[in-house]
Design a protein around this motif. Structure first.
Motif, short mmCIF file in Angstrom:
data_model
loop_
_atom_site.label_atom_id
_atom_site.label_comp_id
_atom_site.label_asym_id
_atom_site.label_seq_id
_atom_site.Cartn_x
_atom_site.Cartn_y
_atom_site.Cartn_z
N ARG A 1 0.84 -1.22 0.00
CA ARG A 1 0.00 0.00 0.00
C ARG A 1 0.86 1.25 0.00
NH1 ARG A 1 -3.04 -3.07 3.51
NH2 ARG A 1 -2.09 -2.07 5.32
N GLN A 2 1.90 1.27 0.84
CA GLN A 2 2.79 2.43 0.91
C GLN A 2 3.48 2.68 -0.43
OE1 GLN A 2 3.25 4.79 3.14
NE2 GLN A 2 4.89 5.76 1.99
N ASN B 1 2.44 1.72 -3.35
CA ASN B 1 1.42 2.14 -4.30
C ASN B 1 1.12 3.64 -4.15
OD1 ASN B 1 -0.50 1.54 -6.38
ND2 ASN B 1 -2.09 1.76 -4.83
N ARG B 2 1.04 4.12 -2.92
CA ARG B 2 0.81 5.56 -2.70
C ARG B 2 1.96 6.38 -3.28
NH1 ARG B 2 -1.40 3.87 2.35
NH2 ARG B 2 0.63 4.05 3.33
N GLU B 3 3.18 5.94 -3.05
CA GLU B 3 4.34 6.67 -3.58
C GLU B 3 4.36 6.63 -5.11
OE1 GLU B 3 7.96 5.42 -1.65
OE2 GLU B 3 7.02 5.58 0.32
N ASN C 1 1.74 6.37 -6.99
CA ASN C 1 0.67 7.26 -7.42
C ASN C 1 1.16 8.71 -7.46
OD1 ASN C 1 -1.21 5.21 -7.66
ND2 ASN C 1 -2.15 5.59 -5.65
N ARG C 2 1.88 9.12 -6.44
CA ARG C 2 2.41 10.49 -6.40
C ARG C 2 3.33 10.75 -7.58
NH1 ARG C 2 3.82 9.37 -0.79
NH2 ARG C 2 1.92 9.77 0.38
#
Length: 105
Positions: free
Chosen positions: A82-83, A85-87, A89-90
């Motif tokens: 998840r972490q 994936n968030r990075e 995405n950014r």
């Protein structure tokens, strides 16, 4: 774009695509974003400075993935995935913004 920048980008793209896929989603996403950066360089939508900044961010995420996998026997935990994936995405949004910022037209 200098010839050196083009060669460096081609080498980075080759390395990203040639890496074995241990976690297909994370690795495929990384390869896709590298390809988007390469396309932006080729089309002139990304300046060398923008490219370098994006490549540094991609390299940081890659180091994090490798460290997380090393700590967990080659796998990513759901929280780590998840972490990451968030990075990703950014960085994906930043790639889009940099390619469409109209400074190059």
């Amino acid at each position: 774009m200098t010839n050196l920048t083009g060669k460096l980008l081609a080498a980075l793209l080759t390395l990203a695509v040639a890496a074995p896929a241990l976690a297909a989603e994370v690795d495929q996403r990384e390869a896709n974003q590298q390809a988007r950066i390469a396309e932006g360089v080729k089309s002139g939508q990304l300046t060398p400075r923008e490219t370098a900044r994006l490549e540094r961010k991609e390299a940081r995420i890659d180091r994090q993935i490798k460290a997380d996998r090393a700590a967990n026997g080659g796998h990513l935990t759901p929280a780590e995935r998840r972490q990451i994936n968030r990075e990703q995405n950014r960085v994906s949004r930043q790639i889009y913004r940099e390619k469409h910022n109209a400074k190059h037209m």
